[in-house]
Design an enzyme around this catalytic site. Structure first.
Site, short mmCIF file in Angstrom:
data_model
loop_
_atom_site.label_atom_id
_atom_site.label_comp_id
_atom_site.label_asym_id
_atom_site.label_seq_id
_atom_site.Cartn_x
_atom_site.Cartn_y
_atom_site.Cartn_z
N GLU A 228 -6.61 -7.49 -0.75
CA GLU A 228 -7.08 -7.34 0.70
C GLU A 228 -8.39 -7.08 0.79
OE1 GLU A 228 -4.65 -4.76 3.43
OE2 GLU A 228 -2.85 -5.40 2.40
N GLU B 13 1.07 -1.26 -0.07
CA GLU B 13 0.07 -0.03 -0.13
C GLU B 13 0.86 1.19 -0.04
OE1 GLU B 13 -2.98 -0.05 3.03
OE2 GLU B 13 -4.10 -1.60 1.94
C1 GAL Z 1 -4.02 -2.49 4.85
C2 GAL Z 1 -2.79 -2.96 5.26
C3 GAL Z 1 -2.74 -4.24 5.92
C4 GAL Z 1 -3.39 -4.06 7.08
C5 GAL Z 1 -4.87 -3.54 6.68
C6 GAL Z 1 -5.98 -3.58 7.84
O1 GAL Z 1 -4.06 -0.87 4.79
O2 GAL Z 1 -2.11 -3.02 4.02
O3 GAL Z 1 -1.45 -4.59 6.25
O4 GAL Z 1 -3.22 -2.79 8.17
O5 GAL Z 1 -4.84 -2.52 5.91
O6 GAL Z 1 -7.34 -3.31 7.67
#
Ligand code: GAL
Length: 698
Positions: free
Chosen positions: A319, A162
């Protein structure tokens, strides 16, 4: 034209069976003792996991000191995954520099607008432009790529994590130096810069490049074009960093595709992803749902925009969450059905991978209350059962893999520059919310059951019948010309208040608003009429406006007034107009904020005028989202139940591919929050013949 998947990251299975959806999560085994790793892979197999992203935050573990490396544990993890048939999207591990590095080189730490240096102790505490950080990070990338080049589990590289989530805006001296270089390239001469930044205003004229700084905290509003350029620069600076990591990987492992996880419409708008997409081999995105009435609309909107940014090719959902996150004010657990529905909405919009943050919920650390595929409660849990059920659903959908989304007839333009520009200081109103206005238009499309592509300003609009471009504030002449050509060619355009106002330098198009779009719309606005917070105005069509009004004068005989203000300072004046020039196209202007519901009425009639119709039966429109993917032979109709109750869709043709539905006597019934995927021949519809004109939008 349906775009062909030019590249697919999914390595086809060695046994010749068709490529499956990638399914998995971020996997952080360094947080757990070895015994747990064994259970992890057993459960991964049970859940149908095919891929995990490893080593994202492992720098401190892999390189415990400047001259010490420790890869053995990672070797073991990759071997274990491979021997269990699980592939690896391997991170370059550069996301979070270890304490020894920030102690040795505190000059890599980012500096805020107000001059504070961010400390170590969280994550992503590095300057995108730091040459020192880059040197250490690339050494790590090189070490990773060298060591794992031939590891059989490796199927993709995951650059950093990110990028820009916490460090997109850095105001350090490094940033200042690179900003000047970037400006030199953009403007060539100081005269060019002084013109673009309008430095005659407030005595800001620059006589030497070294006098220029990032827009640090100043006595009053910083120069608006300087602010806009700093946003452009900051996005480009991180993109440059992305390229640096990518180049190392391409040199050492040319056959392994490279990605980095975007956050399209996520917490920060700083990264202009449409410009980044071509730097990587496939687009990945992270998405987290925002509770509230537009939760599902926003999810779908973001997935649709990701699809466009990916150039219409299959993309990777890197994610999302199985249930609650840990960073909202109140972190709601997902309700029954939402885990699968959220995932399948992404799939409907072209994702060929469904991954979560993270595999096993952490027992400690800042994210211990963030859900995961294996929750604190363990595998004997609703979440894990839903996770394994989704694994089976994705397997049933295997034929969909590699197919692409069928283009819609309508498009909604999303423009990073306008997003940046309207939400700065010194605007007619500080209440402008670009994303919300665009989302309201998207909600209106959904409520009408009309498919819409979310596109960026660089998209070819010629294939569309209808284009909505709300709050399109930054309109360079070339873009205005393209919109004019679109309408001249028979296309129907709708735009809103505060559109067309400035050029790429943030200079007002003079002669009256909406500036560059004035002639196309056939109207002229002498003065904006923003409204105080909470103030509403009535329109004579029964709708209510807020946030903004305009003092509109219709200047072109081809333009007509669709609605007038019934109250407020503009009472009696036009509120919504539409110009229909000879040639068949049209250009409509909505001068106030109507919200999703009000917009759906206006949009419904504009779409009817454009001949753009819903492909869904009238009784399910608004309650079901339709998305179509196609492989050229078959079309896959994704029907997503947007409600908390069952939705009867009537008799349908085609093959039902998922278990997320009930076949009742009266036809297909989608259970609450359920999703059905129907396979029909490309060009056919499960609801009968797709003859335009048979199902007008009501
Ligand atoms: C994203 C990040 C992850 C985790 C996740 C939690 O921003 O890439 O590592 O922190 O959010 O929602």
């Amino acid at each position: 034209m349906t775009p062909a998947p030019a590249h697919h990251w999914l390595r086809p299975p060695a046994d010749g069976s068709p490529a499956r959806f990638a399914y998995g999560a971020d996997y952080n085994p360094e947080q757990w003792p070895r015994e747990v790793w064994k259970e992890d892979v057993r459960l991964m197999r049970e859940a149908g996991v095919t891929i995990v992203s490893v080593a994202i935050f492992s720098w401190a573990r892999l390189q415990p000191a400047e001259d010490r490396w420790d890869f053995e544990w990672l070797d073991e993890v990759l071997d274990l995954l491979h021997s269990n048939g699980i592939t690896v999207d391997l991170a370059t591990a550069t996301a979070s520099p270890p304490p020894w590095l920030t102690t040795l080189h505190p000059e890599i730490l980012p500096v805020t607008r107000t001059g504070e240096t961010l400390a170590q102790g969280a994550r992503q505490h590095w300057r995108p432009t730091s040459p020192v950080f880059r040197e250490y990070a690339l050494r790590l990338v090189e070490a990773m790529a060298t060591r794992y080049a031939d590891h059989p589990a490796l199927v993709a590289w995951h650059i950093s994590n990110e990028l820009g989530c916490h460090n997109i805006y850095d105001y350090s001296d490094d940033a200042a130096r690179y900003f000047r270089d970037w400006l030199r390239t953009r403007y060539g001469t100081l005269d060019g810069l002084n013109h673009a930044w309008a430095t005659s205003f407030w005595s800001q004229r620059y006589g030497d490049w070294d006098e220029i700084q990032p827009p640090r905290l100043a006595a009053s509003h910083a120069n608006p074009t300087q602010q806009l350029d700093f946003k452009r620069f900051s996005s480009d600076a991180l993109k440059d960093y992305l390229r640096a990591e990518r180049d190392v990987l391409r040199r050492l492992t040319p056959a392994i595709p490279v990605t980095t996880n975007f956050m399209v419409m996520g917490g920060t708008k700083g990264m202009s992803y449409p410009d980044w997409a071509e730097e990587i081999d496939f687009v990945s995105n992270d998405h987290y749902a925002h509770p509230g009435p537009q939760r599902l609309d926003e999810l779908s909107f973001s997935a649709g925009l990701t699809h466009s940014i990916a150039g219409g090719r299959p993309w990777f959902l890197m994610e999302h969450s199985t249930s609650a996150v840990n960073w909202q004010t109140v972190n709601l657990a997902k309700r029954e059905g939402e885990l699968a529905r959220d995932s399948l909405v992404h799939v409907a919009h072209g994702a060929d991978a469904v991954c979560f943050f993270q595999w096993r919920q952490s027992a400690a650390g800042a994210e211990k209350y963030h859900s995961a595929m294996v929750p604190h409660a363990g595998p004997d849990s609703e979440v894990f059962r839903a996770v394994t059920a989704l694994g089976r659903t994705l397997e049933a959908l295997t034929p969909v893999v590699g197919s692409v989304r069928e283009p819609a007839r309508a498009a909604l333009v999303y423009d990073w520059e306008s997003w940046w520009a309207v939400e700065r200081d010194s605007q007619p109103s500080s209440l402008l919310d670009y994303r919300q206005e665009a989302l309201d238009w998207y909600s209106a499309f959904l409520s009408l059951g009309v498919r819409v592509d979310v596109v960026t300003t660089s998209a070819d609009l010629t294939g569309y019948d209808f284009v909505a471009a709300p709050l399109l504030h930054v309109v360079p002449r070339a873009l205005a010309g393209r919109l004019e050509a679109f309408v001249r060619g028979g296309g129907h355009l709708a735009t809103t208040y505060y559109s067309g106002v400035v050029d790429e330098n943030d200079h007002v198009h003079l002669g009256g608003y909406p500036g560059a779009l004035r002639e196309l719309l056939g109207i002229r606005v002498e003065e904006f009429g923003p409204l105080q917070e909470g103030v509403e105005v009535r329109l004579d069509n029964g709708l209510t406006g807020g946030l903004w009004t305009d003092r509109i004068e219709v200047t072109d005989p081809e333009a007509t007034v669709l609605a007038r203000y019934g109250s407020g300072d503009q009472a009696g004046r036009p509120a919504i107009t539409r110009r229909v020039p000879a040639g068949g196209g049209s250009a409509a202007y909505v001068s106030t904020r109507l919200g999703g519901e009000g917009l759906s009425e206006v949009l419904g009639s504009l779409l009817s005028g454009a001949g753009v119709l819903s492909e869904l039966p009238a009784e399910v429109r608004g309650r079901v989202e339709l998305t179509v993917r196609t492989d050229g032979v078959h079309a896959y109709w994704f029907l997503v139940n947007r409600t908390d109750g069952p939705v009867a869709c009537g008799t349908v043709a085609g093959q039902l591919m998922t278990g997320h539905q009930e076949a009742a006597e009266e036809g297909l019934v989608l259970p609450p929050r359920g999703v059905a995927v129907l396979r029909v021949a490309t060009g056919a519809s499960p609801f009968g013949p797709r003859v335009p004109g048979t199902a007008p939008v009501e």
